[in-house]
Design an enzyme around this catalytic site. Structure first.
Site, PDB file in Angstrom:
ATOM      1  N   ASP A 109      -5.332  -6.775   5.998  1.00 10.16           N
ATOM      2  CA  ASP A 109      -6.535  -6.113   5.501  1.00 10.16           C
ATOM      3  C   ASP A 109      -7.567  -7.154   5.092  1.00 10.16           C
ATOM      4  O   ASP A 109      -8.749  -7.091   5.467  1.00 10.16           O
ATOM      5  CB  ASP A 109      -6.146  -5.226   4.316  1.00 10.16           C
ATOM      6  CG  ASP A 109      -7.273  -4.302   3.879  1.00 10.16           C
ATOM      7  OD1 ASP A 109      -8.348  -4.310   4.511  1.00 10.16           O
ATOM      8  OD2 ASP A 109      -7.076  -3.571   2.896  1.00 10.16           O
ATOM      9  N   ASP A 147     -11.116  -8.500   7.375  1.00 14.44           N
ATOM     10  CA  ASP A 147     -12.459  -8.394   6.807  1.00 14.44           C
ATOM     11  C   ASP A 147     -13.122  -9.763   6.734  1.00 14.44           C
ATOM     12  O   ASP A 147     -14.323  -9.900   6.978  1.00 14.44           O
ATOM     13  CB  ASP A 147     -12.403  -7.757   5.418  1.00 14.44           C
ATOM     14  CG  ASP A 147     -12.293  -6.242   5.478  1.00 14.44           C
ATOM     15  OD1 ASP A 147     -12.240  -5.698   6.599  1.00 14.44           O
ATOM     16  OD2 ASP A 147     -12.248  -5.606   4.414  1.00 14.44           O
ATOM     17  N   LYS A 179       3.727 -15.432   3.324  1.00 17.89           N
ATOM     18  CA  LYS A 179       3.734 -16.216   2.088  1.00 17.89           C
ATOM     19  C   LYS A 179       5.187 -16.548   1.767  1.00 17.89           C
ATOM     20  O   LYS A 179       5.718 -16.252   0.687  1.00 17.89           O
ATOM     21  CB  LYS A 179       3.071 -15.431   0.950  1.00 17.89           C
ATOM     22  CG  LYS A 179       2.764 -16.260  -0.300  1.00 17.89           C
ATOM     23  CD  LYS A 179       1.746 -17.348  -0.063  1.00 17.89           C
ATOM     24  CE  LYS A 179       1.431 -18.075  -1.391  1.00 17.89           C
ATOM     25  NZ  LYS A 179       0.598 -19.271  -1.177  1.00 17.89           N
ATOM     26  N   ASP A 188      -2.715 -18.372   2.640  1.00 14.70           N
ATOM     27  CA  ASP A 188      -3.847 -19.080   2.061  1.00 14.70           C
ATOM     28  C   ASP A 188      -4.409 -20.098   3.051  1.00 14.70           C
ATOM     29  O   ASP A 188      -5.629 -20.263   3.177  1.00 14.70           O
ATOM     30  CB  ASP A 188      -3.477 -19.734   0.727  1.00 14.70           C
ATOM     31  CG  ASP A 188      -2.077 -20.318   0.709  1.00 14.70           C
ATOM     32  OD1 ASP A 188      -1.382 -20.255   1.738  1.00 14.70           O
ATOM     33  OD2 ASP A 188      -1.675 -20.836  -0.352  1.00 14.70           O
ATOM     34  N   TYR A 241       0.809  -1.215   0.000  1.00 11.46           N
ATOM     35  CA  TYR A 241       0.000   0.000   0.000  1.00 11.46           C
ATOM     36  C   TYR A 241       0.846   1.272   0.000  1.00 11.46           C
ATOM     37  O   TYR A 241       0.349   2.347  -0.337  1.00 11.46           O
ATOM     38  CB  TYR A 241      -0.936   0.021   1.216  1.00 11.46           C
ATOM     39  CG  TYR A 241      -2.001  -1.052   1.204  1.00 11.46           C
ATOM     40  CD1 TYR A 241      -2.167  -1.906   0.112  1.00 11.46           C
ATOM     41  CD2 TYR A 241      -2.835  -1.229   2.290  1.00 11.46           C
ATOM     42  CE1 TYR A 241      -3.133  -2.889   0.108  1.00 11.46           C
ATOM     43  CE2 TYR A 241      -3.814  -2.215   2.299  1.00 11.46           C
ATOM     44  CZ  TYR A 241      -3.961  -3.045   1.201  1.00 11.46           C
ATOM     45  OH  TYR A 241      -4.928  -4.017   1.206  1.00 11.46           O
TER      46      TYR A 241
END
Length: 363
Positions: free
Chosen positions: A247, A251, A191, A223, A141
């Site tokens: 993020d 959610d 990851k 994942d 970001y």
């Protein structure tokens, strides 16, 4: 105790849930003998309309001069076609960066009375109590370069995932500090099988863990973490991860509580005032209709009392009032089952006030 709070209502339902929350803070102040003063400023789409930028300099200055910042929500379709630096979300990213708020805390705790509001089985979510710790000022970001360009005669795009060792270490250490006073278990999500940034992240997590011998560290690929969060959420205590992964996962965690309207968050740094906001977005489709669930914003204010002001009893009073309201069967539209009475934003807020007053009368 006197505290100055900067209020950033923002867009969509932001002004509604923020107004509800200041009403709750006023009730808490009266009961506990505090004085909360509010300074209002613009951020997001409303700031674009009024000032031409999503984060005016005077908003940043007002926030820096406060003891804590309460934010509603930013964004909406009106500004969807704007370039990246002139989107409402740039204001949110900017204020986090300007205040050096590197740690985003998102508690996910199940409310037994809302178990049937979730799409998951009751036995899966009953007793869930976890904290997602998201790095907030680095990663994709914020990394540079971030641009569209031409490569080999065709349009191309690049986003940069960049972290310094110090940025990773401070967020991982914050997670371990939280785990020490919880269930003493940290799950570091990365990851590492693909990304070099994740491999460094994992190395640093291992190094930090040596300073916390009483806390168990577990590594998990993102994942798998996304799947485990739905399959067996009770295995988690503190989950720490980089910006984008956090993020998405936080959610996703909203399904555990039945609605994004139930999830609060705190963004904190080292010396600057913390920023407290609901996880949900601006919900422009219901803005101005009195349908918004104010509980996530109210709970976020409770986190402000706890983490920025050190008002533990006051924060507990808010949490218990929310629990009582839900146990009494009061619902906004996002958490109501078919046939249940639906309260407006103002009506739900009034019930939280009543719960606070009832508890105070008994004490």
């Amino acid at each position: 105790m006197e505290k100055k709070i900067t209020v950033l209502p923002g867009d969509g339902i932001g002004p509604e849930v923020v107004e509800a929350t200041t009403n709750i803070l006023d009730e808490v102040a009266e009961q506990f003998g505090h004085t909360f003063t509010y300074e209002y400023a613009d951020i997001g789409g409303i700031a674009l309309d009024r000032e031409g930028v999503p984060l005016p300099d005077k908003t940043v200055e007002t926030c820096r001069e406060s003891d804590g910042v309460l934010l509603g929500a930013v964004g909406g379709p009106k500004w969807d076609e704007n370039p990246g630096h002139l989107r409402p979300e740039a204001g949110l990213l900017g204020i986090r960066k300007q205040l050096e708020l590197f740690a985003n805390l998102r508690p996910v705790a199940g409310h037994e009375s809302l178990n049937t509001s979730s799409s998951l089985k009751e036995e899966v979510i009953n007793g869930v109590d976890l904290m997602i710790v998201r790095e907030l000022t680095g990663g994709l970001y914020f990394g540079e370069p971030k641009e569209r360009r031409e490569e080999g005669g065709e349009e191309a795009v690049v986003d940069t995932l960049s972290y310094k060792r110090s940025e990773i270490e401070r967020i991982v250490r914050r997670a371990f500090d939280l785990a020490k006073v919880r269930k003493k278990h940290v799950t570091s999500v990365d990851k590492a099988n693909v990304l070099e940034s994740s491999r460094l992240w994992r190395e640093i997590a291992d190094e930090v863990s040596e300073d916390y011998p009483d806390v168990t560290l577990e590594h998990m690929l993102v994942d798998n973490a996304a799947m485990q969060l739905i399959r067996d959420p009770k295995q988690f205590d503190v989950v720490v991860t980089e910006n984008m992964f956090g993020d998405i996962l936080s959610d996703e965690a909203s399904v555990l509580t039945g609605s994004l309207g139930m999830l609060p968050s705190a963004s904190i740094g080292s010396d600057s005032p913390g920023l407290y906001e609901p996880v949900h977005g601006s919900a422009p489709d219901i803005a101005g209709e009195g349908k918004a669930n104010p509980l996530a914003t109210i709970a976020s204010a409770g986190m402000m009392l706890k983490y920025s002001f050190g008002m533990i009893a006051e924060a507990t009073a808010i949490d218990e009032a929310i629990q009582q309201v839900l146990s009494n069967g009061f619902r906004t539209g996002d958490i109501a089952k078919p046939g249940e009475k639906i309260l407006s934003t103002d009506e739900m807020t009034a019930e939280v006030v009543k719960a606070l007053q009832t508890a105070a009368a008994k004490s």
